[in-house]
Design an enzyme around this catalytic site. Structure first.
Site, PDB file in Angstrom:
ATOM      1  N   ARG A 205       5.735   7.344  -7.417  1.00 43.40           N
ATOM      2  CA  ARG A 205       6.801   7.356  -6.429  1.00 43.40           C
ATOM      3  C   ARG A 205       7.090   8.645  -5.622  1.00 43.40           C
ATOM      4  O   ARG A 205       6.069   9.473  -5.926  1.00 43.40           O
ATOM      5  CB  ARG A 205       7.979   7.665  -6.994  1.00 43.40           C
ATOM      6  CG  ARG A 205       7.635   5.668  -7.648  1.00 43.40           C
ATOM      7  CD  ARG A 205       9.561   5.737  -8.417  1.00 43.40           C
ATOM      8  NE  ARG A 205       9.639   4.635  -8.791  1.00 43.40           N
ATOM      9  CZ  ARG A 205       9.811   4.544 -10.275  1.00 43.40           C
ATOM     10  NH1 ARG A 205       9.435   5.782 -11.378  1.00 43.40           N
ATOM     11  NH2 ARG A 205      10.352   3.600 -10.841  1.00 43.40           N
ATOM     12  N   LYS A 229      12.499   7.649 -12.284  1.00 44.71           N
ATOM     13  CA  LYS A 229      13.640   7.407 -11.370  1.00 44.71           C
ATOM     14  C   LYS A 229      14.309   6.877 -12.666  1.00 44.71           C
ATOM     15  O   LYS A 229      13.167   5.677 -13.475  1.00 44.71           O
ATOM     16  CB  LYS A 229      13.608   5.976 -10.849  1.00 44.71           C
ATOM     17  CG  LYS A 229      14.279   5.784  -9.674  1.00 44.71           C
ATOM     18  CD  LYS A 229      13.947   4.298  -8.817  1.00 44.71           C
ATOM     19  CE  LYS A 229      15.137   3.601  -8.273  1.00 44.71           C
ATOM     20  NZ  LYS A 229      14.610   2.385  -7.624  1.00 44.71           N
ATOM     21  N   ARG A 311       1.579   2.877  -3.820  1.00 45.78           N
ATOM     22  CA  ARG A 311       1.897   2.268  -4.780  1.00 45.78           C
ATOM     23  C   ARG A 311       1.232   0.899  -5.693  1.00 45.78           C
ATOM     24  O   ARG A 311       0.915   0.773  -6.589  1.00 45.78           O
ATOM     25  CB  ARG A 311       3.169   2.786  -5.505  1.00 45.78           C
ATOM     26  CG  ARG A 311       4.105   2.847  -6.525  1.00 45.78           C
ATOM     27  CD  ARG A 311       5.452   3.491  -6.782  1.00 45.78           C
ATOM     28  NE  ARG A 311       6.327   2.591  -7.583  1.00 45.78           N
ATOM     29  CZ  ARG A 311       6.353   2.499  -8.807  1.00 45.78           C
ATOM     30  NH1 ARG A 311       6.044   3.816  -9.341  1.00 45.78           N
ATOM     31  NH2 ARG A 311       7.408   2.326  -9.410  1.00 45.78           N
TER      32      ARG A 311
END
Length: 360
Positions: A205, A229, A311
């Site tokens: 990310r 995350k 991504r």
């Protein structure tokens, strides 16, 4: 703690003080389970709702902090319908269905907490009546639908290598006549190509890229250590592998990182920017990386391409060679449901490839 998480936490601590006491209590209840960035989204959604209540005269509160539990208890269903209409039709910019669903979900979470979990001194619920319990919030994010939206908007097959190659050479030829753009390109092309290559060969990310430090990188073993995350253990960095293609790009950039960007020894960031007029480099920002990818994508002929779609491009390519569980782990998804997007995308990619072979 990651740079972004630290920044979000600071902003969260500032904003939550402007909220009613019961919202502050809810945020504290959620802190162990949710990241500061997610809680910030909750606060922004409550700012929007409470601001609307005041504008519509549904509360006598002079500020957001003065909104009362009684204001929430006495809301009619018409009020919630009115707020939904406000979100979807307001003149200054309508919200997407996904955004509306998220905002209503944030309200639902707050009302559920106040009516089912939080108690007063006599053990009674803080909120006696929960109007949001009557609101049906439809699930918007379906993997098949997300895959359909991504179709044709990600890099496929040889395009992954071509895009990195374009950053190294093609972009320079396209902007050669523009002295300022060409100077910036010459200064940053190895760094920019390295960032694109790293995402296209690891699926990181953008926030994870921004937070990378030099010490997080093990080039020889093709390994990175990142704050993922949703992981609230701030002492743990997850090992993430990158593919061989990114190895040379990283080595080349690292050889230039200190001298070209006047990077002070105290600066730990992997990716450095040297702002105009500055005497020393500093960590690149999330916005700088996002704008950088958009700049190259437009010239490359893919104006819809964003850093997050890089991504997606990696994930689709990776899934073609691995199963859904390996893809989930590589991307850092909380569940395979999110990863199912790439199952739908690769089905289409493979069927189109077969059609192309038949045509040839």
């Amino acid at each position: 703690m990651s740079i972004q998480k630290n920044s979000d936490r600071k902003l969260l601590d500032e904003k939550v003080l402007l909220m009613p006491w019961f919202v502050q209590q809810f945020i504290d209840f959620k802190r162990p389970d949710l990241s500061p960035s997610t809680l910030l989204e909750y606060i922004r959604d409550y700012e929007s709702f409470f601001g609307w209540l005041r504008a519509e005269g549904l509360t006598q509160a002079a500020s957001l902090a003065e909104i009362t539990l009684l204001d929430l208890e006495t809301l009619h269903m018409d009020s919630i319908v009115g707020y939904r209409l406000h979100l979807t039709t307001r003149a200054e910019g309508t919200n997407t269905r996904v955004t509306v669903s998220r905002k209503l979900s944030a309200l639902s979470s707050l009302f559920h907490y106040l009516s089912q979990i939080a108690e007063d001194e006599n053990f009674y619920p803080l909120l006696k009546r929960n109007i949001m319990a009557k609101v049906e919030i439809k699930r918007i994010h379906k993997p098949k639908d997300t895959a359909a939206k991504l179709k044709g908007k990600i890099l496929e097959d040889e395009e992954l290598l071509e895009f990195v190659g374009y950053i190294y050479d093609g972009y320079g030829r396209d902007v050669e006549a523009n002295k300022q753009a060409y100077y910036s390109f010459q200064l940053n092309r190895e760094r920019d190509a390295c960032i694109a290559s790293l995402i296209l060969n690891s699926g990181l990310r953008v926030s994870e890229v921004v937070n990378l430090n030099v010490d997080d990188l093990d080039v020889n073993n093709k390994l990175l250590y990142v704050y993922r995350k949703g992981n609230n253990d701030e002492t743990f960095k997850t090992p993430v592998y990158f593919r061989e293609q990114a190895k040379d790009d990283l080595s080349l950039y690292l050889s230039l990182r200190q001298s070209r960007y006047k990077t002070p020894k105290k600066e730990k960031a992997l990716f450095i920017a040297l702002p105009n007029g500055s005497h020393e480099g500093k960590r690149m920002t999330k916005r700088a990386i996002q704008e950088m990818i958009i700049k190259y994508a437009k010239r490359f002929g893919k104006p819809y391409l964003t850093v997050h779609k890089l991504r997606h491009s990696f994930a689709t390519d990776y899934y073609l060679q691995n199963d859904i569980y390996k893809t989930k782990e590589q991307l850092g998804h909380a569940s395979t449901e999110t990863t199912e997007v790439y199952a739908h995308l690769t089905d289409k990619t493979m069927s189109e490839a077969i059609e192309r072979r038949l045509e040839n």
